[in-house]
Scaffold this motif. Structure first.
Motif, short mmCIF file in Angstrom:
data_model
loop_
_atom_site.label_atom_id
_atom_site.label_comp_id
_atom_site.label_asym_id
_atom_site.label_seq_id
_atom_site.Cartn_x
_atom_site.Cartn_y
_atom_site.Cartn_z
N UNK A 3 0.83 -1.20 0.00
CA UNK A 3 0.00 0.00 0.00
C UNK A 3 0.86 1.26 0.00
N UNK A 4 0.35 2.31 -0.64
CA UNK A 4 1.01 3.61 -0.59
C UNK A 4 0.11 4.58 0.16
N UNK A 5 0.70 5.62 0.70
CA UNK A 5 -0.03 6.61 1.50
C UNK A 5 -0.23 7.88 0.68
N UNK A 6 -1.48 8.38 0.66
CA UNK A 6 -1.80 9.63 -0.02
C UNK A 6 -2.62 10.49 0.92
N UNK A 7 -2.59 11.80 0.71
CA UNK A 7 -3.31 12.76 1.55
C UNK A 7 -4.37 13.49 0.74
N UNK A 8 -5.51 13.79 1.38
CA UNK A 8 -6.48 14.69 0.77
C UNK A 8 -5.97 16.11 0.98
N UNK A 9 -6.56 17.06 0.28
CA UNK A 9 -6.17 18.47 0.44
C UNK A 9 -6.44 18.93 1.87
N UNK A 10 -7.55 18.49 2.44
CA UNK A 10 -7.89 18.86 3.82
C UNK A 10 -6.81 18.37 4.78
N UNK A 11 -6.37 17.14 4.61
CA UNK A 11 -5.34 16.57 5.49
C UNK A 11 -4.01 17.30 5.32
N UNK A 12 -3.68 17.69 4.10
CA UNK A 12 -2.44 18.44 3.86
C UNK A 12 -2.47 19.78 4.60
N UNK A 13 -3.61 20.46 4.57
CA UNK A 13 -3.74 21.74 5.26
C UNK A 13 -3.65 21.56 6.77
N UNK A 14 -4.28 20.51 7.29
CA UNK A 14 -4.23 20.24 8.72
C UNK A 14 -2.80 19.91 9.16
N UNK A 15 -2.07 19.18 8.35
CA UNK A 15 -0.70 18.83 8.66
C UNK A 15 0.18 20.08 8.68
N UNK A 16 -0.05 20.99 7.73
CA UNK A 16 0.74 22.22 7.65
C UNK A 16 0.51 23.12 8.85
N UNK A 17 -0.66 23.06 9.47
CA UNK A 17 -0.98 23.91 10.61
C UNK A 17 -0.40 23.39 11.92
N UNK A 19 2.36 21.92 14.71
CA UNK A 19 3.72 22.21 15.12
C UNK A 19 4.68 21.36 14.28
N UNK A 20 5.81 21.92 13.89
CA UNK A 20 6.74 21.22 12.99
C UNK A 20 7.23 19.90 13.58
N UNK A 26 4.47 12.59 12.89
CA UNK A 26 3.37 11.93 12.17
C UNK A 26 3.85 11.39 10.83
N UNK A 27 4.56 12.20 10.07
CA UNK A 27 5.07 11.78 8.76
C UNK A 27 6.01 10.58 8.91
N UNK A 28 6.88 10.66 9.89
CA UNK A 28 7.81 9.56 10.10
C UNK A 28 7.08 8.28 10.50
N UNK A 29 6.04 8.39 11.34
CA UNK A 29 5.26 7.22 11.73
C UNK A 29 4.55 6.62 10.51
N UNK A 30 3.97 7.49 9.67
CA UNK A 30 3.26 7.02 8.48
C UNK A 30 4.18 6.22 7.57
N UNK A 31 5.34 6.77 7.28
CA UNK A 31 6.21 6.09 6.33
C UNK A 31 6.91 4.89 6.94
N UNK A 32 7.06 4.86 8.25
CA UNK A 32 7.65 3.69 8.90
C UNK A 32 6.65 2.54 8.98
N UNK A 33 5.38 2.85 9.30
CA UNK A 33 4.40 1.80 9.57
C UNK A 33 3.42 1.50 8.43
#
Length: 89
Positions: A3-17, A19-20, A26-33
């Protein structure tokens, strides 16, 4: 199938808001698991009621809501946020 991971536009905006530091976690957990995994259901929990068919992934105090699309072999991240706010949409 991997499986590959993709984001909706809403999720991308929420991620950008976020804390870095939290966003990197979150990104590291997604790509690791989840990226290139054989069974994305092993890491999450199926939701019920009005969110039936969606999956929840827990990363610390944050939650990722996802739709697992077996026919396209993708995990579509629908929304993400703090656990106290994510289910209010």
């Amino acid at each position: 199938m991997r499986y590959s991971v993709e984001f909706t536009e809403k999720a991308k905006k929420q991620l950008a808001k976020l804390d870095k530091h939290i966003a990197r976690l979150i990104i590291s957990w997604l790509y690791k698991n989840l990226q290139n995994c054989e069974d994305p259901r092993a890491h999450g929990k199926c939701l019920t009621a009005n969110r039936s068919g969606q999956w929840r992934y827990r990363v610390g105090d944050y939650r990722l809501l996802a739709d697992i699309q077996d026919e396209k072999v993708i995990i579509l991240i629908l929304a993400l946020g703090h656990r106290s706010e994510i289910y209010n949409d």
